[in-house]
Design an enzyme around this catalytic site. Structure first.
Site, PDB file in Angstrom:
ATOM      1  N   SER A  30      83.239  23.937  49.790  1.00  0.00           N
ATOM      2  CA  SER A  30      83.272  23.948  48.327  1.00  0.00           C
ATOM      3  C   SER A  30      84.136  22.782  47.878  1.00  0.00           C
ATOM      4  CB  SER A  30      83.773  25.300  47.806  1.00  0.00           C
ATOM      5  OG  SER A  30      85.106  25.541  48.182  1.00  0.00           O
ATOM      6  N   HIS A  57      79.380  24.517  47.061  1.00  0.00           N
ATOM      7  CA  HIS A  57      79.521  24.814  45.637  1.00  0.00           C
ATOM      8  C   HIS A  57      79.704  23.507  44.870  1.00  0.00           C
ATOM      9  CE1 HIS A  57      80.154  29.100  46.499  1.00  0.00           C
ATOM     10  NE2 HIS A  57      80.869  28.697  47.518  1.00  0.00           N
ATOM     11  N   ASP A 150      84.839  32.393  50.716  1.00  0.00           N
ATOM     12  CA  ASP A 150      83.398  32.410  51.005  1.00  0.00           C
ATOM     13  C   ASP A 150      83.162  31.911  52.426  1.00  0.00           C
ATOM     14  OD1 ASP A 150      80.734  32.691  50.706  1.00  0.00           O
ATOM     15  OD2 ASP A 150      80.445  31.054  49.284  1.00  0.00           O
TER      16      ASP A 150
END
Length: 972
Positions: A30, A57, A150
């Site tokens: 991310s 992300h 995550d």
């Protein structure tokens, strides 16, 4: 037509030859991950045969830019993933914006992001889980820089399927949230900088375990190696893996060999002996517990809607006991606790629920006891339930106190340790599938013993009660929920736990690899067909008999020799053969099993229904290997002609003689049996007496246990009292701590606390203006602390205070931006004349210094006014004289001491004095006067009563909230 789903043979052939990636690598990142991804692909060769799926992300604009940037770093094609697209080797696929990506049979499945009520979507976890389900051991997960957690949940699924996990080293990550969360699971195989990952990845892919397409282990040929590994595991962790599924054990050993780039089992054994850390890693791999909150939600719905209310209704003494076996990191136990809280609240019950959560893995128990879970672990919990039973702190979710107090965690070996008793509900999900049948039966016997009658057994969707089915009633076939029938097998519980025997495991399982079992089956069928084909033509009628006289195999036509009676089927060969063969066969078998030598009987007369037949019988012991049961082959061959004579090695069977010998043998055997029986009876009588004495001792012990139980009950009550006191103390400490925090924050004094090692213990918010300190600096030494103070040696000052145990105070401590502080350094007192640490305080004196400067300036001005030649007088709001100069005292004839603190009216005629007081009050109220700032003529009354006229000039001075008036008098 070019439909890939067509059943056309030619097209099917094209599908079969279609290139497939050897492995699929999922890369999750991310914030700050773009640089790490570029570094990885810069070092990754384009012809590895591997596919890469990047889940990051990013905004849509950044993702389009990412494809362009990656194309410059690698010669592999970089594609934005398309729905239904087949993943090809040596290719890179990027997740499209606002999508979740899954794999199904090697194809990409895209779906819209499904955010929960908190606006959270975890695409990396979603992809990793689908990658594990679709690719199994060929799945590889890489976690790079990013915030949050995550990917943490997904790597558990990867490891369960024997995949591999790589994580970026924390110190090289721009944001270490995701790497740190993944490493904390203890499931990571490699922790490396991104540019070093490709080399390690290629080495892993070249290992035989990783490179082979199908599982066909050769490790089972190394009996000594497997035996030694089992022994090492048992010595280090006290866990015996003998009766675990051999496929699971071997594949996980081979996976660890691939991770460590070791190709030979004997080398790996030496590696385990030299590096205990690897032994612990292997132990973790063998005990991987993949669990989650409310796994299989429909199953938990069935428990909550049907079974928990019934158990609550039938609970004795308003107490319910639940046992969660193999609880791993605690999600299953907490899920059941939350369900209990919900049902109790809905039905307004008053019940004491106690949940015993056990696991053989001590580290898993410690993690479960903490009750702290990453964001990815609680992503599937309903938002309402999450906010009700969890609270967030420091990037983690903590289980509420109400739920935590219901669960007791303990390390427990399900096979060796005694079970819990009087249990109403047992949850043991996805554990039995890893055990062999003998161990499954043992575990289910313990569960049967532990459960109350009509207690509930909650198994995984792939597990059943097997051989123990007669003790449980299935009440939900889909979710494998059973109810105890209340039967007991206590005699079996007295048996000792199954002992470690790696050789037995080796002998039982060395042919259990995929492909080996199939070859054994084919060999057995081939031998059976061969025997059936040559029987009658080349072989006489043949029986294979075990040492217990059990008929194991028959070859040839058996209609003249074997007979079956009605009723219960028996397998005793002496009862299956015809009457004329029973005695010679029983006699011969007894001799052969005793002597282990071949025996031949000739001329045995058989009186059949339609004919008379003479046969020869040959009894031959079969070759026996170690640990094999002895067997005898019995060949029965009809004598073709009466002139045919028996061989010299055979003996003619004489019915009378053999019958007499058989009777003698049986009588001897009977006598021996009687003597043994008499001795056994005597032993039983002795044992009975011992048992009676033991029973009396047990009764006495039971009484002692009862009294001990009462003592424990009283101790328990005392503990409850102490616990209540501690709760009160905790509340008081919390209030004191809150008061202290408010005091430190609201005094607005920069304060730093250091311990005896001069490490940072605490600081106030004001301290951040002088020192570059954040919460992560707690525990760091004072020497690492940078500041904006000039000419201040914090270390030297702290050491001086620690040595002398006296405080130091210094004024005018300046900062880089010109601020001034008063610094105090005092020892941290923990008891009278006892110190442990140092406290620094910094009080800003900049405002005070400015006020002092203004005051000095005003004083200087005042002195200047006092020296002027004109008459000067200073009065306050009440008209009281505050200052006069020499010119004024000369003018009015009063001394200075006679005027100070007197009303100004002393210098005015009576009528004018009254008017002047009214003027001051009106001015202070309305703030408007024509007199201020102008010169006018006024009468002045001297001490001797003489009235003189003077020109008066009035000015106003405001200091703070007070008003001062200055008057100057001049001659006309």
């Amino acid at each position: 037509m070019n439909d890939k789903n067509s059943t056309d043979p030619e097209l099917t052939g094209e599908l079969e030859t279609e290139a497939k990636p050897t492995h699929i690598v999922g890369i999750g990142a991310s914030a700050g991950g773009l640089e790490a991804i570029e570094a990885f692909f810069k070092e990754m060769p384009p012809d590895s045969g591997v596919s890469f799926v990047v889940i990051q992300h990013l905004s849509p604009d950044h993702k389009s830019l990412m494809a362009e940037l990656l194309s410059k770093r690698t010669r592999m094609p970089v594609n934005r993933a398309q729905d239904g697209e087949l993943v090809e080797p040596n290719s890179v696929y990027l997740i499209p914006p606002n999508k979740n990506l899954r794999l199904f049979h090697g194809r990409i499945i895209l779906s819209e992001q499904d955010r929960d009520a908190r606006g959270i979507n975890l695409p990396i976890d979603i992809f990793f889980r689908s990658l594990a389900e679709d690719q199994g051991a060929k799945a590889i997960a890489i976690v790079l820089s990013g915030t949050g957690s995550d990917g943490t949940s997904g790597i558990r699924a990867i490891k369960e399927e024997l995949g591999m996990v790589m994580v970026q080293a924390e110190e090289t990550a721009a944001f270490d949230g995701m790497p740190r969360s993944a490493i904390a699971t203890g499931l990571v195989d490699y922790i490396l900088p991104p540019n070093e990952m490709p080399t390690q990845l290629l080495s892993y892919l070249k290992h035989p375990f990783t490179a082979k397409d199908e599982y066909a282990s050769t490790m089972l040929n190394d009996e000594d190696g497997v035996t030694r590994i089992f022994a090492l595991l048992r010595e280090s962790n006290k866990i015996d893996f003998t009766y675990y599924k051999p496929t699971t054990i071997i594949r996980r050993i081979e996976r660890r060999m691939a991770v460590n780039q070791i190709h030979d089992l004997s080398d790996y054994v030496r590696f385990l002996e030299s590096y205990p850390v690897e032994l612990n890693s292997l132990h973790k791999d063998l005990l991987i517990g993949v669990t989650s909150f409310f796994r299989d939600p429909e199953a938990f719905d069935a428990i909550a809607d049907k079974f928990l209310p019934q158990l609550f209704k039938e609970a004795k003494e308003d107490k319910l006991r639940i046992w969660v076996s193999g609880c791993s990191t605690g999600e299953e136990a907490y899920s059941l606790a939350i369900l209990c809280c919900e049902v109790i609240e809905q039905q307004n019950l008053n019940l004491d629920v106690k949940i015993f959560a056990t696991d053989v893995d001590r580290e898993a128990i410690l993690a479960a006891s903490a009750g702290v879970f990453a964001e990815s672990a609680v992503a599937d919990i309903e938002p309402g339930m999450l906010s009700k039973y969890f609270y967030r702190r420091d990037e983690g979710f903590y289980i509420s106190r109400q739920v935590r107090e219901m669960v007791v965690f303990a390390q427990h070996n399900l096979v060796k340790d005694p079970p819990f008793t009087n249990i109403d509900l047992i949850s043991c999900r996805n554990l039995l599938i890893y055990l062999q049948p003998v161990l499954q039966k043992r575990v289910l016997e313990l569960f049967n013993f532990a459960l109350n009658p009509k207690g509930v057994l909650f198994l995984g969707s792939s597990e059943t009660t097997g051989e123990m089915g007669e003790y449980f009633d299935p009440v939900d076939h889909k979710w494998r929920i059973y109810q105890s029938r209340g039967r007991r097998r206590q005699s079996e519980l007295s048996e000792p736990a199954i002992n470690f025997d790696a050789k037995r495991w080796y002998n039982n399982n060395r042919m259990s690899g995929r492909g080996m079992a199939a070859r054994m089956h084919e060999e057995e069928r081939l031998l059976e067909r061969l025997v059936e084909g040559v029987a009658g033509d080349y072989l006489p009628f043949c029986l294979v008999v075990s040492e217990s006289l059990e008929l194991m195999h028959v070859a040839g036509d058996a209609k003249d020799y074997l007979q079956f009676t009605t009723g219960k089927v028996v397998n005793d060969v002496s009862k299956l053969v015809i009457k004329d063969l029973a005695i010679p066969l029983s006699t011969g078998l007894q001799k052969v099993f005793k002597s282990k030598e071949e025996l031949i009987y000739s001329n045995i007369n058989l009186n059949l229904a339609e004919k008379h037949k003479v046969v020869n019988m040959r009894l031959k012991p079969l070759p026996t290997k170690k640990r094999q049961v002895m067997m005898v082959a019995v060949f029965i061959e009809e004598v073709r002609t009466s002139t045919q004579s028996s061989t010299s090695s055979s003996e003619t069977y004489n019915v009378g003689k053999e019958a007499q010998q058989r009777i003698i043998d049986l009588e001897n055997e009977l006598q021996f049996t009687r003597e043994n029986l008499q001795a056994t009876v005597e032993e039983l009588e002795t044992s009975n007496e011992e048992l009676q004495a033991t029973n009396e001792e047990l009764l006495a012990s039971n009484e002692e246990l009862q009294s001990t139980n009462e003592e424990l009950q009283s101790v328990n009550e005392e503990l409850y009292t102490v616990n209540s006191e501690y709760q009160g103390k905790i509340t008081e400490l919390t209030e004191v701590n809150n008061d202290l925090d408010n005091l430190l924050c609201n005094t607005r004094v920069a304060t730093l606390f250091f311990d005896e090692n001069l490490d940072i213990r605490r600081y106030t918010p004001e301290a951040t203006q002088l020192f570059r300190v954040i919460d992560q600096d707690i525990g760091r030494p004072i020497s690492h602390l940078s500041h904006r103070l000039l000419d201040v040696d914090l270390v030297q000052l702290a050491k001086e205070v620690l040595i002398n145990e006296t405080g130091i105070e210094r004024e005018k401590i300046n900062t880089e931006n010109g601020e001034e502080f008063l610094m105090r350094v005092f020892p941290y007192q923990i008891a009278p004349d006892t110190y442990s640490g140092v406290v620094f305080t910094f009080v800003s004196t900049s405002g005070l210094r400015q006020a002092q400067n203004k005051l000095v300036e005003q004083e200087l001005r005042m002195e200047a006014l006092l020296k002027v030649s004109d008459a000067y007088v200073l009065i306050n709001e009440q008209g009281e004289i505050q200052e006069v100069n020499q010119a004024l005292t000369d003018l009015v004839g009063y001394d200075e001491s006679e005027l100070i603190d007197q009303n100004i009216s002393i210098l005015m005629p009576d009528d004018f004095a009254t008017q002047h007081d009214y003027f001051i009050q009106r001015y202070l109220k309305e703030g408007n006067s024509k007199i201020i700032g102008t010169t006018r003529e006024v009468p002045v009354k001297r001490q001797d009563g003489e009235i003189i006229n003077q020109h008066l000039t009035v000015a106003e001075m405001v200091i703070g909230q007070r008003h001062w008036f200055v008057g100057l008098l001049k001659d006309q």
